[in-house]
Design a protein around this motif. Structure first.
Motif, PDB file in Angstrom:
ATOM      1  N   VAL A 113      33.800   1.182  49.377  1.00  0.00           N
ATOM      2  CA  VAL A 113      32.977   2.285  48.864  1.00  0.00           C
ATOM      3  C   VAL A 113      33.382   3.613  49.511  1.00  0.00           C
ATOM      4  CG1 VAL A 113      30.619   3.194  48.737  1.00  0.00           C
ATOM      5  CG2 VAL A 113      31.030   0.751  48.336  1.00  0.00           C
ATOM      6  N   GLU A 114      33.477   3.620  50.853  1.00  0.00           N
ATOM      7  CA  GLU A 114      33.735   4.907  51.527  1.00  0.00           C
ATOM      8  C   GLU A 114      35.134   5.426  51.242  1.00  0.00           C
ATOM      9  OE1 GLU A 114      32.147   6.444  54.724  1.00  0.00           O
ATOM     10  OE2 GLU A 114      30.300   5.293  54.641  1.00  0.00           O
ATOM     11  N   LEU A 137      23.891   5.500  45.839  1.00  0.00           N
ATOM     12  CA  LEU A 137      25.188   6.193  45.880  1.00  0.00           C
ATOM     13  C   LEU A 137      25.003   7.660  45.508  1.00  0.00           C
ATOM     14  CD1 LEU A 137      27.338   3.364  44.292  1.00  0.00           C
ATOM     15  CD2 LEU A 137      27.665   4.324  46.578  1.00  0.00           C
ATOM     16  N   GLN A 181      29.443   5.993  40.043  1.00  0.00           N
ATOM     17  CA  GLN A 181      28.567   5.096  40.819  1.00  0.00           C
ATOM     18  C   GLN A 181      28.845   3.632  40.473  1.00  0.00           C
ATOM     19  OE1 GLN A 181      24.993   7.043  39.477  1.00  0.00           O
ATOM     20  NE2 GLN A 181      24.572   7.900  41.503  1.00  0.00           N
ATOM     21  N   LEU A 199      32.131   2.593  42.041  1.00  0.00           N
ATOM     22  CA  LEU A 199      31.996   2.452  43.498  1.00  0.00           C
ATOM     23  C   LEU A 199      31.288   1.141  43.870  1.00  0.00           C
ATOM     24  CD1 LEU A 199      30.908   6.086  44.516  1.00  0.00           C
ATOM     25  CD2 LEU A 199      33.135   5.007  44.946  1.00  0.00           C
ATOM     26  N   ALA A 200      30.200   0.844  43.167  1.00  0.00           N
ATOM     27  CA  ALA A 200      29.460  -0.391  43.486  1.00  0.00           C
ATOM     28  C   ALA A 200      30.323  -1.611  43.156  1.00  0.00           C
ATOM     29  CB  ALA A 200      28.145  -0.422  42.707  1.00  0.00           C
ATOM     30  N   GLY A 241      32.855  -2.020  45.850  1.00  0.00           N
ATOM     31  CA  GLY A 241      32.227  -2.580  47.044  1.00  0.00           C
ATOM     32  C   GLY A 241      32.028  -4.088  46.903  1.00  0.00           C
TER      33      GLY A 241
END
Ligand code: MEV
Length: 413
Positions: free
Chosen positions: A259-260, A308, A339, A342-343, A346
């Motif tokens: 994610v980061e 997020l 978002q 990103l999720a 992750g």
């Protein structure tokens, strides 16, 4: 040749051939990342720039679309693990992701008001006046279809807290919310004849993104361990993270590896994301893993849920040429898309880590990729890096060995 076997220029060409990059964008990726004028304008006391490699998590399938996700990270094996996790998810129909409305909250707090309940009632009564004042404070967000949605007031001990909920549209929204809160604070100060203690956004976020993947155990098999065994160990690792805080933190660190790295590459504020995620992980009062993995009718179901707070316009996202390039390559057309990607990233990052832990352990893959970093730490330059890293694959992977191999190489050369 596989994507990871190509050099950087060949990888860019492959993304052009696949339609993810234009030729102009590929050429721009070969240029230095930060024009010095941008660096000077973005931060203070600038003396140079800090660069990180950007790698691509390949073929991440989210809601039926395939994404190439740019990730900025210093940690070897993170990008490879993300691509591996994405491949496992794609074998099983990909990741499904949803997100709630993109709302950002601000707070204006007064301390020791003589009659806080009276002010609380006044705020409810004059809600429309306050919303109009907020619109004046930031007319452009209203023109873009956003703005303040709700203003409420709560008494918290000696404090009166006014909560302002703002639809910030495509922006992450920190500046928008801070401008609105400071303006509303000035209005409220006139009403209560007292200076506000603070007027600022909250980095806690109630808006959550959820990513889910359902995996057939046989797709998880490693060289030495059967898929069913890996799947049940992943479920057990998930259960462990729910009762063992030490493990929960590391489990979440694996998620944030993905994610980061993608948040950083996108030009968003990594600290806003990490602090809101940290708060969410502990929101029940007990620090918890952000994802769960469970066996359901013979299938392994993974679900990740997290806040997020990101945007696709404004601030550094618009100012940094590389963030713009990342947005184009990642196809982050809306905040919701970013978002959801990103999720999903992750979740597959977490899957790759748990599969490695359940199977061969993580050092095998990790140390193989760490060899380049060791070679560089030993002082290798240019083609020496590859030669020393290759030699390290067959021996003890530590700095002293890397230094000895380099000395040997130079002596021979
Ligand atoms: C390493 O950066 C991340 C892992 O430790 C995550 C985990 O243990 O789940 C592999």
């Amino acid at each position: 040749m596989k994507f990871y076997q190509l050099d950087a220029a060949q990888r860019r060409q492959q993304l052009v051939a696949e339609g993810y990059l234009t030729s102009e964008a590929a050429a721009a990726w070969a240029q230095p990342a930060l024009p010095s004028s941008v660096g000077q304008a973005l931060s203070e006391n600038t003396i140079g720039e800090f660069a990180l490699p950007v790698g691509i998590a390949r073929q991440l399938q989210v809601n039926g679309q395939v994404y190439q996700v740019p990730m900025a990270t210093e940690e070897p094996s993170v990008v490879a693990a993300a691509s591996n996790g994405a491949r496992l998810a794609a074998l099983n129909g990909g990741v499904t992701a949803t997100t709630t409305a993109h709302l950002v909250t601000g707070e204006i707090v007064f301390a020791d008001l003589p009659d806080p309940s009276k002010v609380q009632a006044l705020i409810t009564e004059r809600q429309t006046v306050l919303i109009l004042a907020a619109q004046e404070a930031h007319p452009s967000i209203v023109r873009r279809g956003g703005g303040v949605q709700l203003i409420t007031a709560t008494v918290l001990g000696r404090f009166l807290k006014v909560t302002v909920v703002v639809d910030t549209q495509a922006a992450m929204g920190a500046n928008i919310v801070n401008t609105i809160c400071e303006h509303l604070a000035a209005v409220l100060e006139q009403w209560v004849k007292q200076t506000a203690l603070v007027a600022i956004l909250s980095n806690a976020s109630a808006q959550l993104t959820t990513a889910t993947v359902t995996l057939a155990p046989e797709t998880l098999a490693t060289k030495a361990v059967a898929g069913a065994e890996i799947a049940s160990r992943i479920a057990l690792l998930s259960e462990l993270a729910q009762v063992d805080r030490d493990r929960a933190v590391t489990h979440n660190k694996g998620i944030m590896n993905g994610v980061e790295a993608a948040v950083l590459a996108s030009g968003n504020d990594t600290r806003a994301v990490s602090t809101s995620v940290g708060e969410y992980a502990a929101h029940t009062g007990q620090y918890q893993p952000l994802s769960t993995w469970q066996l359901d009718q013979g299938l392994l179901v993974g679900t990740l849920r997290l806040p997020l707070p990101v945007g696709i316009v404004g601030g550094a996202i618009s100012a940094l040429p590389r963030a713009q390039a990342v947005k184009a390559l990642g196809r982050y057309d809306t905040v919701a898309t970013l978002q959801q990607v990103l999720a999903s990233l992750g979740l597959v990052q977490n899957l790759a880590a748990l599969r490695a832990l359940a199977g061969p352990g993580i050092q095998a893959g990790h140390m193989a990729l760490q060899a380049n970093a060791l070679a560089m730490a030993a002082g290798a330059h240019g083609p020496e890096i590859g030669t020393v890293a290759k030699a390290l694959q067959h021996t003890t992977k530590d700095l002293a060995t890397a230094q000895a191999l380099l000395a040997d190489l130079r002596q021979k050369g």
